[in-house]
Enzyme design. Sequence first.
Site, PDB file in Angstrom:
ATOM      1  N   ASP A  42       0.768  -1.107   0.154  1.00  0.00           N
ATOM      2  CA  ASP A  42       0.030   0.513   0.138  1.00  0.00           C
ATOM      3  C   ASP A  42       1.186   1.160   0.316  1.00  0.00           C
ATOM      4  O   ASP A  42       0.159   1.754  -0.313  1.00  0.00           O
ATOM      5  CB  ASP A  42      -1.063  -0.090   1.331  1.00  0.00           C
ATOM      6  CG  ASP A  42      -0.442   0.252   2.867  1.00  0.00           C
ATOM      7  OD1 ASP A  42       1.176  -0.255   2.249  1.00  0.00           O
ATOM      8  OD2 ASP A  42      -1.012  -0.171   3.290  1.00  0.00           O
ATOM      9  N   SER A  43       2.457   0.748  -0.161  1.00  0.00           N
ATOM     10  CA  SER A  43       2.740   2.290   0.041  1.00  0.00           C
ATOM     11  C   SER A  43       3.047   2.848  -2.328  1.00  0.00           C
ATOM     12  O   SER A  43       3.440   3.899  -1.636  1.00  0.00           O
ATOM     13  CB  SER A  43       4.910   1.821  -0.051  1.00  0.00           C
ATOM     14  OG  SER A  43       4.925   0.247  -1.109  1.00  0.00           O
ATOM     15  N   ASP A  81      -0.784  -6.162   0.756  1.00  0.00           N
ATOM     16  CA  ASP A  81      -1.062  -5.244   1.706  1.00  0.00           C
ATOM     17  C   ASP A  81      -2.466  -5.891   1.555  1.00  0.00           C
ATOM     18  O   ASP A  81      -3.461  -5.087   0.410  1.00  0.00           O
ATOM     19  CB  ASP A  81      -0.681  -4.029   2.142  1.00  0.00           C
ATOM     20  CG  ASP A  81       0.752  -4.336   1.934  1.00  0.00           C
ATOM     21  OD1 ASP A  81       1.130  -4.792   3.135  1.00  0.00           O
ATOM     22  OD2 ASP A  81       1.865  -2.884   2.072  1.00  0.00           O
ATOM     23  N   LYS A 109      -0.659  -9.304   3.536  1.00  0.00           N
ATOM     24  CA  LYS A 109      -0.277  -8.831   5.119  1.00  0.00           C
ATOM     25  C   LYS A 109      -1.201  -7.822   5.826  1.00  0.00           C
ATOM     26  O   LYS A 109      -1.757  -7.187   4.852  1.00  0.00           O
ATOM     27  CB  LYS A 109       1.069  -7.958   4.410  1.00  0.00           C
ATOM     28  CG  LYS A 109       1.499  -7.304   5.659  1.00  0.00           C
ATOM     29  CD  LYS A 109       3.222  -7.128   5.454  1.00  0.00           C
ATOM     30  CE  LYS A 109       3.324  -6.146   4.640  1.00  0.00           C
ATOM     31  NZ  LYS A 109       3.145  -4.641   5.312  1.00  0.00           N
ATOM     32  N   GLU A 111      -1.057  -5.062   9.143  1.00  0.00           N
ATOM     33  CA  GLU A 111      -0.396  -4.708  10.260  1.00  0.00           C
ATOM     34  C   GLU A 111      -0.617  -4.661  12.103  1.00  0.00           C
ATOM     35  O   GLU A 111      -2.370  -4.658  12.023  1.00  0.00           O
ATOM     36  CB  GLU A 111      -0.247  -2.566  10.204  1.00  0.00           C
ATOM     37  CG  GLU A 111       0.452  -2.775   8.701  1.00  0.00           C
ATOM     38  CD  GLU A 111       0.458  -1.194   8.811  1.00  0.00           C
ATOM     39  OE1 GLU A 111       0.045  -0.137   9.900  1.00  0.00           O
ATOM     40  OE2 GLU A 111       1.502  -0.971   7.586  1.00  0.00           O
ATOM     41  N   GLU A 178       9.345  -3.714  11.017  1.00  0.00           N
ATOM     42  CA  GLU A 178       9.969  -2.121  10.253  1.00  0.00           C
ATOM     43  C   GLU A 178      10.660  -1.525  11.475  1.00  0.00           C
ATOM     44  O   GLU A 178       9.836  -0.965  12.652  1.00  0.00           O
ATOM     45  CB  GLU A 178       8.805  -1.874   9.654  1.00  0.00           C
ATOM     46  CG  GLU A 178       9.459  -0.683   8.370  1.00  0.00           C
ATOM     47  CD  GLU A 178       8.292   0.030   7.767  1.00  0.00           C
ATOM     48  OE1 GLU A 178       8.492   1.076   7.489  1.00  0.00           O
ATOM     49  OE2 GLU A 178       7.088  -0.481   7.930  1.00  0.00           O
TER      50      GLU A 178
END
Length: 260
Positions: A42-43, A81, A109, A111, A178
């Site tokens: 999602d960057s 993501d 993925k 968070e 991270e």
Amino acid sequence: MKPADLKQFKQRGEKITCLTAYDASLAQLMDSCEIDLILVGDSLGMVVQGEKSTRTVSVSEMVYHTKAVAKSCNQALVIADMPYQSYEEPSMALENAKLLIDAGAQMVKLEGGAERQKVVETLIENCIPVCAHLGLQPQKVKKASDYKVQGKNLGSAKAIIEDALLLESLGVEALVLECIPSSLAKLVSEQLSIPTIGIGAGKDCDGQVLVCYDMLGITQGKLPRFVRDFTAANSSIPMAIKAFIQAVKNQSFPSEKESY
């Protein structure tokens, strides 16, 4: 490659290589260079769309980019993501994860740690492989000053370790760490049987990931200390990608100066 293959890297002591990709051309190039994992991150909200954070990316946009990447990969494992607010509760998470899997992702993925337990359990119960993400969590970042090293004090370090152990017990296949101190990343990696993938987490993680635009010298402005421009010493993009792979495999990347 299949998600279940990831543990074998750790068992034989081989470092895992991962780069982000958002389009078919770069994904095909990375795949031909034999990258192990490709993350549809999602960057893309920041490096493709020009936004200030990753929080604006939608599920439909992630599906679009995942389709483009997945159709170009023959050997790399494709991870997608789950974007901000797409997995707030289990049924929502399952619906959105299925969209990404249908688009070609082999793993999703997300968070967070203990607060995501029910979501993680639901995905795994429905045979959706999960990669977790601890330390700096970009979806929580609201302003530039929020980009800072996590786990620097005893309490926050303990929380990361506890979350990592919990996530492993729930059945996640891999864990991204991270922007945490390299000593903490080493400790977490040693306690887990699943592989850790570091970004700004030192060389003792079981693998490394970078945003492709960062390591190809495309991103402008001040970059985090863990970024290395692999085009600086290589005359083509394929050579830069292969140099990244080699540097991760032989553990010359990241260096101490590129770690916290």
